[in-house]
Write an enzyme that holds these catalytic residues in place. Sequence first.
Site, PDB file in Angstrom:
ATOM      1  N   ASP A  10       0.879  -1.177   0.000  1.00 44.24           N
ATOM      2  CA  ASP A  10       0.000   0.000   0.000  1.00 44.24           C
ATOM      3  C   ASP A  10       0.915   1.225   0.000  1.00 44.24           C
ATOM      4  O   ASP A  10       2.141   1.102   0.115  1.00 44.24           O
ATOM      5  CB  ASP A  10      -0.889   0.011   1.254  1.00 44.24           C
ATOM      6  CG  ASP A  10      -1.802   1.241   1.305  1.00 44.24           C
ATOM      7  OD1 ASP A  10      -2.333   1.648   0.254  1.00 44.24           O
ATOM      8  OD2 ASP A  10      -1.982   1.816   2.408  1.00 44.24           O
ATOM      9  N   SER A  11       0.308   2.396  -0.091  1.00 40.54           N
ATOM     10  CA  SER A  11       1.096   3.628  -0.043  1.00 40.54           C
ATOM     11  C   SER A  11       1.523   3.979   1.379  1.00 40.54           C
ATOM     12  O   SER A  11       2.367   4.846   1.578  1.00 40.54           O
ATOM     13  CB  SER A  11       0.263   4.785  -0.596  1.00 40.54           C
ATOM     14  OG  SER A  11      -0.909   4.910   0.179  1.00 40.54           O
ATOM     15  N   TYR A  42      -1.050   8.263  -2.766  1.00 44.13           N
ATOM     16  CA  TYR A  42      -1.246   7.841  -4.161  1.00 44.13           C
ATOM     17  C   TYR A  42      -2.507   8.495  -4.755  1.00 44.13           C
ATOM     18  O   TYR A  42      -2.617   8.666  -5.957  1.00 44.13           O
ATOM     19  CB  TYR A  42      -1.441   6.319  -4.228  1.00 44.13           C
ATOM     20  CG  TYR A  42      -0.191   5.478  -4.133  1.00 44.13           C
ATOM     21  CD1 TYR A  42       1.063   6.031  -3.880  1.00 44.13           C
ATOM     22  CD2 TYR A  42      -0.277   4.092  -4.303  1.00 44.13           C
ATOM     23  CE1 TYR A  42       2.191   5.220  -3.795  1.00 44.13           C
ATOM     24  CE2 TYR A  42       0.842   3.282  -4.231  1.00 44.13           C
ATOM     25  CZ  TYR A  42       2.078   3.847  -3.973  1.00 44.13           C
ATOM     26  OH  TYR A  42       3.178   3.034  -3.892  1.00 44.13           O
ATOM     27  N   GLY A  43      -3.456   8.786  -3.865  1.00 42.61           N
ATOM     28  CA  GLY A  43      -4.800   9.167  -4.308  1.00 42.61           C
ATOM     29  C   GLY A  43      -4.910  10.355  -5.233  1.00 42.61           C
ATOM     30  O   GLY A  43      -5.861  10.470  -5.999  1.00 42.61           O
ATOM     31  N   CYS A  73      -4.458  -1.631  -1.650  1.00 46.11           N
ATOM     32  CA  CYS A  73      -4.595  -0.215  -1.962  1.00 46.11           C
ATOM     33  C   CYS A  73      -5.617  -0.082  -3.085  1.00 46.11           C
ATOM     34  O   CYS A  73      -5.450  -0.685  -4.160  1.00 46.11           O
ATOM     35  CB  CYS A  73      -3.237   0.328  -2.413  1.00 46.11           C
ATOM     36  SG  CYS A  73      -3.315   1.993  -3.073  1.00 46.11           S
ATOM     37  N   GLU A 151      -3.268   9.107   7.767  1.00 43.07           N
ATOM     38  CA  GLU A 151      -1.820   8.833   7.775  1.00 43.07           C
ATOM     39  C   GLU A 151      -1.102   9.740   8.782  1.00 43.07           C
ATOM     40  O   GLU A 151      -0.080   9.370   9.338  1.00 43.07           O
ATOM     41  CB  GLU A 151      -1.280   9.046   6.352  1.00 43.07           C
ATOM     42  CG  GLU A 151       0.091   8.473   6.088  1.00 43.07           C
ATOM     43  CD  GLU A 151       0.138   6.960   5.836  1.00 43.07           C
ATOM     44  OE1 GLU A 151      -0.919   6.335   5.601  1.00 43.07           O
ATOM     45  OE2 GLU A 151       1.248   6.404   5.889  1.00 43.07           O
ATOM     46  N   CYS A 183     -11.045   2.604  -0.109  1.00 42.94           N
ATOM     47  CA  CYS A 183      -9.646   2.936   0.180  1.00 42.94           C
ATOM     48  C   CYS A 183      -9.328   2.235   1.497  1.00 42.94           C
ATOM     49  O   CYS A 183     -10.123   2.300   2.442  1.00 42.94           O
ATOM     50  CB  CYS A 183      -9.483   4.446   0.316  1.00 42.94           C
ATOM     51  SG  CYS A 183      -7.909   4.953   1.056  1.00 42.94           S
ATOM     52  N   THR A 184      -8.178   1.600   1.550  1.00 46.02           N
ATOM     53  CA  THR A 184      -7.875   0.772   2.721  1.00 46.02           C
ATOM     54  C   THR A 184      -7.548   1.586   3.974  1.00 46.02           C
ATOM     55  O   THR A 184      -7.440   1.027   5.060  1.00 46.02           O
ATOM     56  CB  THR A 184      -6.717  -0.191   2.392  1.00 46.02           C
ATOM     57  OG1 THR A 184      -5.613   0.588   1.885  1.00 46.02           O
ATOM     58  CG2 THR A 184      -7.147  -1.208   1.362  1.00 46.02           C
ATOM     59  N   HIS A 185      -7.409   2.893   3.821  1.00 50.64           N
ATOM     60  CA  HIS A 185      -7.240   3.734   5.011  1.00 50.64           C
ATOM     61  C   HIS A 185      -8.582   3.934   5.742  1.00 50.64           C
ATOM     62  O   HIS A 185      -8.597   4.330   6.901  1.00 50.64           O
ATOM     63  CB  HIS A 185      -6.711   5.131   4.635  1.00 50.64           C
ATOM     64  CG  HIS A 185      -5.233   5.184   4.396  1.00 50.64           C
ATOM     65  ND1 HIS A 185      -4.651   4.664   3.273  1.00 50.64           N
ATOM     66  CD2 HIS A 185      -4.226   5.715   5.141  1.00 50.64           C
ATOM     67  CE1 HIS A 185      -3.325   4.882   3.335  1.00 50.64           C
ATOM     68  NE2 HIS A 185      -3.056   5.521   4.452  1.00 50.64           N
TER      69      HIS A 185
HETATM   70  N1  DGL Z   1      -4.817   3.218   0.964  1.00 51.42           N
HETATM   71  C1  DGL Z   1      -4.778   3.589  -0.406  1.00 51.42           C
HETATM   72  C2  DGL Z   1      -6.054   3.320  -1.151  1.00 51.42           C
HETATM   73  O1  DGL Z   1      -6.674   2.359  -0.862  1.00 51.42           O
HETATM   74  C3  DGL Z   1      -4.062   4.823  -0.779  1.00 51.42           C
HETATM   75  C4  DGL Z   1      -4.456   6.147  -0.237  1.00 51.42           C
HETATM   76  C5  DGL Z   1      -3.508   7.189  -0.784  1.00 51.42           C
HETATM   77  O2  DGL Z   1      -2.298   6.902  -0.823  1.00 51.42           O
HETATM   78  O3  DGL Z   1      -3.957   8.261  -1.197  1.00 51.42           O
HETATM   79  O4  DGL Z   1      -6.460   3.967  -2.038  1.00 51.42           O
END
Ligand code: DGL
Length: 261
Positions: A10-11, A42-43, A73, A151, A183-185
């Site tokens: 993931d990022s 990454y988003g 991610c 984050e 999004c996994t966050h």
């Molecule tokens: N956790 C990631 C996702 O599922 C990335 C979030 C990010 O880096 O912006 O999209």
Amino acid sequence: MNNKAIGIFDSGVGGLTVLKEIRKNLPNENIIYLGDTQNFPYGNKSKKEIINFAIKNVETLIKKDVKIIIIACGTATSQALDLLKKRYSIPIIGIIEPTVNYVKEKGYKQVGVIATEGTIRSGEWEKRLKEKIPNIEVENKACPMLATIAEEGKANSPQGRAVIKEYMKGFKKKHIDKIILGCTHYPIYEQILRDELEYEVELINTGVTVSEYLRSYLEQHKIQNDNGGDENIFLTKSEEQFKTIAKKIMDEEISVKSIDI
Ligand code: DGL
């Protein structure tokens, strides 16, 4: 049997929500986690950049001799998975397909999707959902600030709550009661989302759907590990906050190592 590790990337810290579910479901697997904190977030990046980061992550994990790769991610799944699958022979699983299968099995006819800007822009969730469930209604909402706030360890702050309030307005109006955390966050915001929506809502955690999918994949291909349980977490840039947030997600102390990719 295959005692090599499962590679996850993931990022940043978000993919740990997937790691946590994999750990619960597959306690005997060795896991190598790669958080590309150097390139976070990454988003808001272009598709080309996401593909380049994803290639580096995959190649780093391949060098570590993993047996399978999980893209934990949503942003990288939506924009790089197809290309990665064509380019590498190692099995690669993203977060979208297992979750679409789950929605189909449940027979849901309306879902909300919240995700990063890049993921929503790609249209990938809606496309994949409609391919398998033709009549489904999909409400998309890009939530550009959520991953960054999480984050930074500020999810449960007035800022985190205010942003959720804003992003949930449309869903609340339509009383959408099944929402994919694309999004996994976002599982980090679970309680705040529930507090804000004030009605019974199913928040679909992709970590759960992915870990189920992975378990049957390993069984089907007879590549489970019966004798592992190790975890190694690598970050491309060390982040002070990472360990604190990771502890909250995983309910335990974790150790991290730095890696150049
Ligand atoms: N956790 C990631 C996702 O599922 C990335 C979030 C990010 O880096 O912006 O999209």
